[in-house]
Structure formats: structure tokens, C-alpha cells
Design an enzyme around this catalytic site. Sequence first.
Site, short mmCIF file in Angstrom:
data_model
loop_
_atom_site.label_atom_id
_atom_site.label_comp_id
_atom_site.label_asym_id
_atom_site.label_seq_id
_atom_site.Cartn_x
_atom_site.Cartn_y
_atom_site.Cartn_z
CD1 TRP A 161 0.53 -0.60 3.19
CD2 TRP A 161 -0.60 1.31 3.43
NE1 TRP A 161 0.86 -0.09 4.42
CE2 TRP A 161 0.18 1.09 4.61
CE3 TRP A 161 -1.40 2.45 3.38
CZ2 TRP A 161 0.18 1.96 5.70
CZ3 TRP A 161 -1.39 3.32 4.47
CH2 TRP A 161 -0.61 3.07 5.60
CG ASP A 162 4.80 0.85 1.54
OD1 ASP A 162 3.82 0.26 2.07
OD2 ASP A 162 5.95 0.73 1.95
CD GLU B 82 2.77 -3.64 9.63
OE1 GLU B 82 2.31 -3.81 8.48
OE2 GLU B 82 4.00 -3.64 9.88
CE LYS C 23 6.75 -1.68 11.73
NZ LYS C 23 6.39 -2.84 10.90
CD GLN C 24 3.18 2.32 9.53
OE1 GLN C 24 3.89 1.33 9.48
NE2 GLN C 24 2.62 2.85 8.47
#
Length: 768
Positions: free
Chosen positions: A359-360, A490, A602-603
Site C-alpha cells: 500500500w506504500d 502493526e 510503530k507508525q
Amino acid sequence: MNQDYIVPDVWSIIEEGFEPSRVKSSESLFSLGNGAMGQRANFEEAYSGPTFQGSYIGGVYYPDKTRVGWWKNGYPEYFAKVINAPSWIGIGVTVDGEALDLNRCTEIKGYRREFHMKEGWYRRSFQARLRNGARVAVEATRFLSMAHGELGAIKYSITLLEKGGTIALEPYLDSGITNEDSNWDDQFWQSTRVVSEGARACIEAHTLKTFFHTCTFMEAHLTLDGAEIGNEPEVREEPTYVGHRYTVEVPEGQTLTLYKYGGYTVDLNHPKEGLMQAAWKVLGTARKKGFDGLLEEQRQAWARIWEMSDITIEGDVKAQQGIRFNILQLNQTYTGRDSRLNIGPKGFTGEKYGGSTYWDTEAYCIPFYMATKDQFVARNLLKYRYNHLEKAIENAAKLGFSKGAALYPMVTMNGEECHNEWEITFEEIHRNSAIAYAIYNYYRYTGDYTYIPDMGLEVLIGIARFWYQRASFSEPKQQYVILGVTGPNEYENNVNNNWYTNYSARWCIRFCLEQLRKVKDGYQEDYRRIIGHTRLTEVETEKWKKVADQMYLPYSEEHKVYLQQDGFLDKELIPVSELDRTQRPLNQKWSWDRILRSPYIKQADTLQGFYFFEEHFTLEELERHFDFYEPFTVHESSLSPCVHSIQAARLNRMDQAYEFYLRTSRLDLDDYNKEVHEGLHITSMAGTWMSIVEGFGGLRVINDKLNFHPRIPKQWKSYSFKLNFRGRILKVTVTPGKASFHLDAEEEMSIRVNGNRVVLPPQETVHV
């Protein structure tokens, strides 16, 4: 401590001094690519120390059988892997019978690597004493041609420094290669033919299972102090190897140079039976132009790329080097010429993540390619997903969805899901939303609506159907919920009602309904075709609308923030600042159980939604959510710092925005996550571009107009970037207290700067 051996320089990546412990990291950092193929910066000559050998061909992969403890219904059968391709760069070097191997030399001096980003070439030079006492100087220059996608070139020069002797150079091809990353240590390649004709040679090989047919080829010639040497090579042939050995008596101080041309022809672009003939044609071009001619073409090709995509930063060498390194690698990875190709998270620099599409691409990469190339490059990326729609419907069907619901894969090469971790494969379903968002983002930026009736609406319908079926009605809440998901963070698995997933699902349904109305009104023939093909009815769309209107979004009245997911406040909310530094990165120090029970992010997760849907929220709401979530964010995904940099800049927290920018731009150069030896973080590099253009430059597209809120870090004297906006080129330059806009177009254009309308005359610079 981050690594700091890369010498700061505005146009080059430079390493000085030989350290065996850095070899794998440098193989990543100095990787080469031209969109069609790529290679890690492995040595041409033999090296017996630790090394990660990697050469890769765009679009060529192997379905490595999934390795799991027990099978689950719907589980992908394989993990698609970009595979180490047959190598063409090798040159065996011996001096008076002793092999040159930097791992065995008794002395190495003046070792230096340089990747000249402006001109697109890589050079390595050193002096070494071999174990037999011979002392040599070596300089090797290499590039992959941006003008000829199937071709690379090497100039390898060796000089005897203390006395004359016999040098043997053996340029070779090797298809007896293995993958660094393999589930079962399968053999991936079958070599079928080895050919040697004069100075040329090739190996034909195909992948097992997928049967991609390739021809790896080479041609070499030698000069001594610039004079051509015509001696015939001694040919060595094996089932997976062909080498041409040239033995030359070299006087002290004279330089023996080998020019080697090589590359791949592939049945993606040529008939299987014509691969060798195609290879000979490429070599004919190479020999005719010569190394210097090809290098000049390379300089010109990169000059054209930099003319549009360069970002200049004055007053901060490390920041300048970082952004140019990121732009270089993005252009080496994807050129937009072939809609069958996409942008793997590691590009051509390593094998982690399988070299597949994530999906990046839609979430991070499309803005860079839209603005620095033209809309057709970005449209090709969207076409890639349209071409995989039927596979996305099959993927959803395997999980029990029906009636044309589409679940795009988290990881793919050909549209099939091939990720082998259940919490990603089954649960990280928000990837669907990124694809719908990219369609919206493309239209918003380019003004090209035709993609939606041509292709995009069918994709949106499949995605909307999925979200409708994935939601379920909660009697206690009297709302629709989405259970058992993994959000962008994640470090949380199998959660209920991840806010970003629910919010973006609601947006996808509403966006699809809006496009159905627009296409029905303005593109009636396309509308009839699409409705006929999808068998969509008003009864179905009314059901979608009900789900969107009644979607549950977890919220905390106490904190006045949307909750990342149900139960987030049940965690022990200890901020990252109170963590022992020796415990980082968490994914290398903690058990997975401990990570999942922690509040650590994580992000960007909730904040990812605030980035995508910024116009849905006030500045005060952004600030409240940023202040709540950022303190728990460990930024252990390469995709995290850029989103936070953009949002910190919008909040005018420039010190924090700058810190995040530096982290994303130098993520690999300084090896923040201690993993650069595995390859580079290509897709997050597009986030670095966004950090400057959308973050510091404040670029937004609102009501078909460019809007800017320019800011500048105190560490910089100025910065500038260019945008291709609907065929008009705009250069933006920002200095403390002033922004300048130069329009390269035939007609005037109006923009907004800090909320005020500014009219830009053609071919003039306006200062604000």
C-alpha cells in the site's frame, strides 16, 4: 548510536576507508538501478568476506512456498519474491597467480566509494598489497544506463605500483546464484544454454514455476595505457558459468583497463526464442557508443531527471545530501514507462518484503511521481491496480466475501495476495482504502477525471462492496463495527474498531457513491458499461450508505480524541520518553507478546487518517491528536517520520518537523533502524519529498488550486522545489520571511499563499 561513516556532500554519497563490517551496508547504500533492473554494490572482483549478493530484474519473481506452522483457510500459497538474478558484473582478477580479494589482502590504502548522484555513476578505488607481495591500484566505475534499460557498463582499471607482472582478468557471467531470503532454500533458476562467441557470451535461464525466460549477457575488451589489446580470451564454460580469461604482461606503472558491457533481455519484452539476438543487438549499441559515449548519455539522462525532481537546500549539507539520495533512489526504482511494474519497499536494493507491491505506493509514492514527472506516470501506477481488480475479487472470495467485493493484496506481484503473516494477510485490510484514496488524490492533483470512468470506478465499487460486507451491526452500539483488524500500527493485532480503518472505510463508501453520481451524469456510456459489468443496483448502494452513515468511531470524551481502537485506554500509557534507550528498537529487543500489550505505536495510525483527511478536521483537533499519540510513537517503521514531520510543520513546530525530516531523509544513510544491510527503504523516500513539499512548503490542492503555507527550518538559508501541476511547471523558493514562485507556462495561473490569492504571470517570478 547511528552510523556516521558516509561523508557529507551535496551531490555524492562517499565512503572513505575499508571496513569489512560495513561492506553489506555499503552494498545497499551504493545500489544501482534504472527502473528495469538493479543491483547491490557488490564488488566486481572476488570477495570472501561477508557479502549480500544481489542483482534484480523488474517484474521477474518466484513464488516461494509459504512457510507456516499450520494452514488456515484463505492463506496465500506462496510469498512472491524478487529473486537474485544471474550476475553479469563479475571480473576475476589475479596478479602473478594470486587472486585479488580485499578480505585477504595484507594492506589496503586509499579505499573510497563514490556514488555521483548528479551524473548517475558509481566508482570504487583503492590500493592494495596482495599476499604474494604485489601492490596494485584499482579504480572501477559502473552504471546502469537510464537511456538503455537492458544495459549496464563497467570500466575496471588496475595498475601495478612497484614492479611489472602478469595480470589475468576474467569477466564472467554466473547463473549459479542463491537468494539471501528464501523459505525453503529452493532452486529458483534453471540454466538452459551457455554461449560464447568471440568477445561476447550469454547464459539463457528461466525461473522455475513462473517461467520467466532471461538472457544474461556480456561483452568485454581491454586497453593497456589507452591502447586496445586484441588478444583472444581463454574461454571457461560450465553449466551455470562462462568466463573469458585475458592474460596480459603489464609493466610497472602502466594501467590495464577492462571495459565490460552487460545486462538482461527478458521475455517480458522479447520473444523467448529471440532473447540472445536481442542481447547481441544491445551489445552492438554498447560497443558502437563506447563507455565514454554511454556515460555521457547517462549524464544527460540524469540532468533531465534532476531538472524536474531536484530539491535544493542551502545551508545544511546533510539535509541536502539526504533528500537527493532519496530522489535518486526513487528514480532508479521506477521510471513510469511500464505499467506492469511497481515500486517495491526495497526497490532493487535487497530482498526483504519480496520486492513486491504494498500500500506504500498509493499512500506515499504517487504524489512524488505526479509532481516530478507527469500524470501518465502516476496513471500507470493506478492502471496497475485496475489490471489486478479480478485478482482482488478472487482474494476476497477466498476469505468468504462475495458479489464482486474486492480485497486488494497487502503484498503482490501479479494481483494475488502473497503475504505470509496472518495478522497482515487477513487483518491489515486498510490497504483497500489507500487505493481508493490514491484515485481521489490523482484526480485532485491532475484534474484528469477520465481515469475514474475508464477504470477507477470499477475499483471503487469492488472496494465499497468489501467494506459493506466487512462491517457488522452491533446491537449494543446500534452502529456498524469492523472487528478483528490490524491498523497501520502493526504493533497492534486483531483489534476491534481501529479508528483509521473504520473512518477510511466510511470515506471509501461515500466517495464511491459520489463518483457513481458523477459518472452517471457526465459519462453515460461508461456508466451503462460499468453497471452492466458489476450488476450494481440502487438497493445495494442504499445498504452501503446505511453502513457509512452508521459507522462506529471510537472516541474518548475524557481526552477529546478519537481512540486508535477499542480498549486503547486500558493500556499502561507510559510515553516513549520514559523507555530505557537500550530497549530500542522494540521489534529487536522485546517479545511480540510484550509489544502487543504495550501502548507503543510503530507508525502513524490515527494520525495517518488526519494526514489523508486533513480537511475534515480543525487545526485544534490535529494538535490534540498529535499531542496525544506522538508521545507513544516509536517510529520503527520507515513510513512514520514523514507523516509526523508534515503535521509538526502544519502546527508550526519547526524544530520537531526538522528532526522528523532529518530522520526520514537520512533513515538509511545514518541507519536509524539498524537494518540498512538488508536494503534501502525506497517507498518511505517518497515521504521525505512530501516532508519538504507538503510539510515545509505547505502544499495542498484545494478547489483545483495550489495552496502554500511556506515555512523554513532555522537550520536552512533557503530551499526550492519544482512541481508539474497540470502541465505547468512551478518553481517554489523559500527563504526566511519570503517565498518566490516562478511559473513556466504560457498562461497565468492563480495560487493561494497563506490564504491569499496570488496571480502568477507566465515566465515571471513573484515574491510573497
